[in-house]
Design a protein around this motif. Structure first.
Motif, PDB file in Angstrom:
ATOM      1  N   ALA A  94      10.582  -1.420  -8.011  1.00  0.00           N
ATOM      2  CA  ALA A  94       9.822  -0.795  -6.523  1.00  0.00           C
ATOM      3  C   ALA A  94       9.872   0.770  -7.168  1.00  0.00           C
ATOM      4  O   ALA A  94       8.576   1.755  -6.812  1.00  0.00           O
ATOM      5  CB  ALA A  94      10.238  -1.103  -5.668  1.00  0.00           C
ATOM      6  N   ILE A  95      10.810   1.620  -7.334  1.00  0.00           N
ATOM      7  CA  ILE A  95      10.736   2.874  -8.073  1.00  0.00           C
ATOM      8  C   ILE A  95       9.850   2.707  -9.028  1.00  0.00           C
ATOM      9  O   ILE A  95       8.847   4.291  -9.402  1.00  0.00           O
ATOM     10  CB  ILE A  95      12.580   3.516  -8.417  1.00  0.00           C
ATOM     11  N   SER A  96       9.246   2.082 -10.379  1.00  0.00           N
ATOM     12  CA  SER A  96       8.951   1.553 -11.412  1.00  0.00           C
ATOM     13  C   SER A  96       8.091   1.769 -10.866  1.00  0.00           C
ATOM     14  O   SER A  96       6.590   2.070 -11.882  1.00  0.00           O
ATOM     15  CB  SER A  96       9.408   0.810 -12.332  1.00  0.00           C
ATOM     16  N   GLY A 137      12.186  -0.894 -15.662  1.00  0.00           N
ATOM     17  CA  GLY A 137      12.754  -1.263 -14.052  1.00  0.00           C
ATOM     18  C   GLY A 137      13.305  -2.764 -14.477  1.00  0.00           C
ATOM     19  O   GLY A 137      13.972  -3.091 -13.926  1.00  0.00           O
ATOM     20  N   LYS A 138      12.297  -3.931 -15.055  1.00  0.00           N
ATOM     21  CA  LYS A 138      12.972  -4.656 -15.198  1.00  0.00           C
ATOM     22  C   LYS A 138      14.624  -4.883 -15.737  1.00  0.00           C
ATOM     23  O   LYS A 138      15.820  -5.538 -15.186  1.00  0.00           O
ATOM     24  CB  LYS A 138      12.357  -5.735 -15.943  1.00  0.00           C
ATOM     25  N   LEU A 139      15.025  -4.403 -17.097  1.00  0.00           N
ATOM     26  CA  LEU A 139      16.180  -4.012 -17.868  1.00  0.00           C
ATOM     27  C   LEU A 139      17.356  -3.375 -16.294  1.00  0.00           C
ATOM     28  O   LEU A 139      18.104  -4.124 -16.298  1.00  0.00           O
ATOM     29  CB  LEU A 139      16.055  -2.984 -18.883  1.00  0.00           C
ATOM     30  N   ALA A 140      16.952  -2.580 -16.137  1.00  0.00           N
ATOM     31  CA  ALA A 140      17.525  -1.369 -14.604  1.00  0.00           C
ATOM     32  C   ALA A 140      18.202  -2.676 -13.806  1.00  0.00           C
ATOM     33  O   ALA A 140      19.441  -3.071 -13.645  1.00  0.00           O
ATOM     34  CB  ALA A 140      16.758  -0.612 -13.998  1.00  0.00           C
ATOM     35  N   ASP A 141      17.482  -3.552 -13.129  1.00  0.00           N
ATOM     36  CA  ASP A 141      17.451  -4.818 -12.543  1.00  0.00           C
ATOM     37  C   ASP A 141      18.501  -5.820 -13.485  1.00  0.00           C
ATOM     38  O   ASP A 141      18.757  -6.593 -12.315  1.00  0.00           O
ATOM     39  CB  ASP A 141      16.318  -4.675 -11.321  1.00  0.00           C
ATOM     40  N   LYS A 144       0.874  -1.612   0.425  1.00  0.00           N
ATOM     41  CA  LYS A 144      -0.392   0.117  -0.102  1.00  0.00           C
ATOM     42  C   LYS A 144       0.572   0.977   0.305  1.00  0.00           C
ATOM     43  O   LYS A 144       0.157   2.490  -0.640  1.00  0.00           O
ATOM     44  CB  LYS A 144      -0.746   0.378   1.060  1.00  0.00           C
ATOM     45  N   SER A 145       2.389   1.305   0.445  1.00  0.00           N
ATOM     46  CA  SER A 145       3.377   2.390   0.746  1.00  0.00           C
ATOM     47  C   SER A 145       3.266   2.740  -1.068  1.00  0.00           C
ATOM     48  O   SER A 145       3.634   4.082  -0.626  1.00  0.00           O
ATOM     49  CB  SER A 145       4.261   2.232   1.963  1.00  0.00           C
ATOM     50  N   LEU A 146       3.617   1.880  -2.005  1.00  0.00           N
ATOM     51  CA  LEU A 146       4.246   1.846  -3.216  1.00  0.00           C
ATOM     52  C   LEU A 146       2.993   2.610  -3.863  1.00  0.00           C
ATOM     53  O   LEU A 146       3.168   3.152  -4.311  1.00  0.00           O
ATOM     54  CB  LEU A 146       4.473   0.737  -3.455  1.00  0.00           C
ATOM     55  N   ALA A 185      10.833   4.627  -2.267  1.00  0.00           N
ATOM     56  CA  ALA A 185      10.777   3.537  -2.351  1.00  0.00           C
ATOM     57  C   ALA A 185      11.420   2.281  -2.511  1.00  0.00           C
ATOM     58  O   ALA A 185      11.467   0.894  -2.298  1.00  0.00           O
ATOM     59  CB  ALA A 185      10.026   3.548  -4.255  1.00  0.00           C
ATOM     60  N   ALA A 186      13.085   2.558  -2.972  1.00  0.00           N
ATOM     61  CA  ALA A 186      13.806   1.431  -2.537  1.00  0.00           C
ATOM     62  C   ALA A 186      14.262   0.405  -1.469  1.00  0.00           C
ATOM     63  O   ALA A 186      14.409  -0.219  -1.427  1.00  0.00           O
ATOM     64  CB  ALA A 186      14.982   2.732  -3.086  1.00  0.00           C
TER      65      ALA A 186
END
Length: 386
Positions: A129-131, A257-261, A4-6, A117-118
């Protein structure tokens, strides 16, 4: 299941995304109401971006020692008030001032929100999470901006921005209820935080983001006249175009986000800028074909927003002790791109080269962004070897 926080942070992204991108969708109605040209109306896109540039570092520094939750609520309070002022402003100059002010909390919110978020994410999934937070920004383009565009066409652009102001209030409530009380772990002084700007990495990244993202804004700032004048679509189709752009951005954000990780934020950013340059050239040569115009609106939106999470992670990774300020600087840089894209893209249009001429400006800027990203990656690789 998403925390919920995100979701509360994503709601803030939705509100901010609507106030930033709705102006692109209502540009023709706004210009008509104020009795100004479309390039002149484009200045309201640029002035908002300047507000973001000013507000991001100054608000972050001013709230440096306060708990993140309280800071986020305060930023959304400013957002709500300034957008309401934009709704009731009586003339061109007061509208310009209110639009500038409404941009002030934008970058600061995303700067603090990115770090929060991080911290709330699982290890190794920080970019994803940022995404989620940025998903609100893309949801604005998927649903909020088309809805706001239709409201402006049928009723008034004032109603659109009135709803945006109300979203700010809802976000304040969501943050109050759902975001945990995170301790302010920032033990560094303001002077120490500002030392981030003494690093060569800071300025190369600011240059890369500012120039590279202006490619996106040279395109989207004038998407309404591009579709009505070049693709010869009726105005009633603009909300559909904006929905396709938003759907692409929504999907592209999670891909980024997936690519960055997975392949690293640096490589993901280079790939995103390169693909953006290619897309803009395809749009230039095919925008007169209506069915392709629909398709490329989706594809270009997708490619454009793969950049969001990677650039935030690059900044955070290169700013130990100054993460929040660096993340806010990223948003300021993104909006330098907004101002540059809208301003430079408007020049060939004003000179009479047509409503697709701005795509050449976008191609050039996105290409330079990819080149700077490649140089940055090579410099960092050499640094590790030494």
């Amino acid at each position: 299941m998403v925390k919920k926080s995100l979701l509360a942070l994503a709601m803030g992204g939705l509100a901010i995304g609507m106030t930033e991108f709705s102006m692109m969708g209502v540009l023709e109605e706004f210009a008509k109401d104020l009795k100004i040209s479309i390039p002149e109306a484009g200045h309201f896109i640029s002035i908002y971006a300047i507000g973001v540039m000013v507000g991001a570092p100054t608000l972050i520094m001013a709230t440096n020692k306060f708990p993140p939750k309280k800071v986020l609520i305060f930023f959304m309070f400013l957002f709500t008030v300034f957008n309401f002022l934009f709704v009731i402003a009586p003339n061109y100059y007061t509208l310009m001032i209110a639009r500038f002010m409404s941009g002030l909390p934008h970058g600061a919110f995303f700067g603090v929100g990115s770090v929060v978020a991080a911290k709330l994410s699982e290890k190794g999934k920080e970019a994803q999470a940022i995404s989620i937070m940025f998903a609100g920004l893309t949801l604005a383009n998927l649903a909020g901006v088309p809805f706001g565009t239709k409201l402006a066409q049928v009723y008034s652009w004032n109603l659109t921005f009135g709803i945006i102001s109300s979203l700010g209030l809802l976000t304040m409530l969501a943050i109050y209820l759902w975001v945990p009380n995170i301790e302010n772990e920032n033990k560094t002084s303001l002077v120490q935080q500002l030392s981030f700007f003494k690093k060569w990495e800071a300025w190369v990244l600011i240059l890369m983001i500012s120039i590279g993202t202006s490619g996106l804004f040279a395109w989207i700032s004038y998407i309404s006249p591009l579709m009505t004048e070049v693709a010869q679509l009726p105005k009633s189709q603009i909300p559909i175009i904006m929905t396709l752009v938003g759907l692409g951005m929504f999907i592209g954000n999670f891909i980024g986000g997936k690519l960055a990780d997975s392949i690293s934020p640096n490589k993901a950013a280079i790939l995103a800028f390169s693909a953006m340059a290619v897309c803009l050239m395809v749009v230039y040569f095919t925008s007169h074909i209506q069915i392709v115009a629909y398709f490329m609106s989706f594809v270009t939106g997708l490619i454009a927003f793969t950049i969001g999470s990677p650039i935030q992670m690059i900044l955070i990774n290169n700013a130990k002790g100054s993460e929040t300020l660096a993340a806010a600087a990223g948003q300021a840089s993104f909006n330098i791109g907004n101002a540059l894209g809208a301003f430079l893209g408007g020049i060939p249009i004003a000179l009479g080269y047509g409503f697709n001429s701005q795509l050449w400006v976008g191609f050039l800027m996105a290409s330079i962004g990819a080149i700077i990203g490649t140089i940055f990656l090579k410099l960092k690789s050499k640094e590790k070897v030494n």
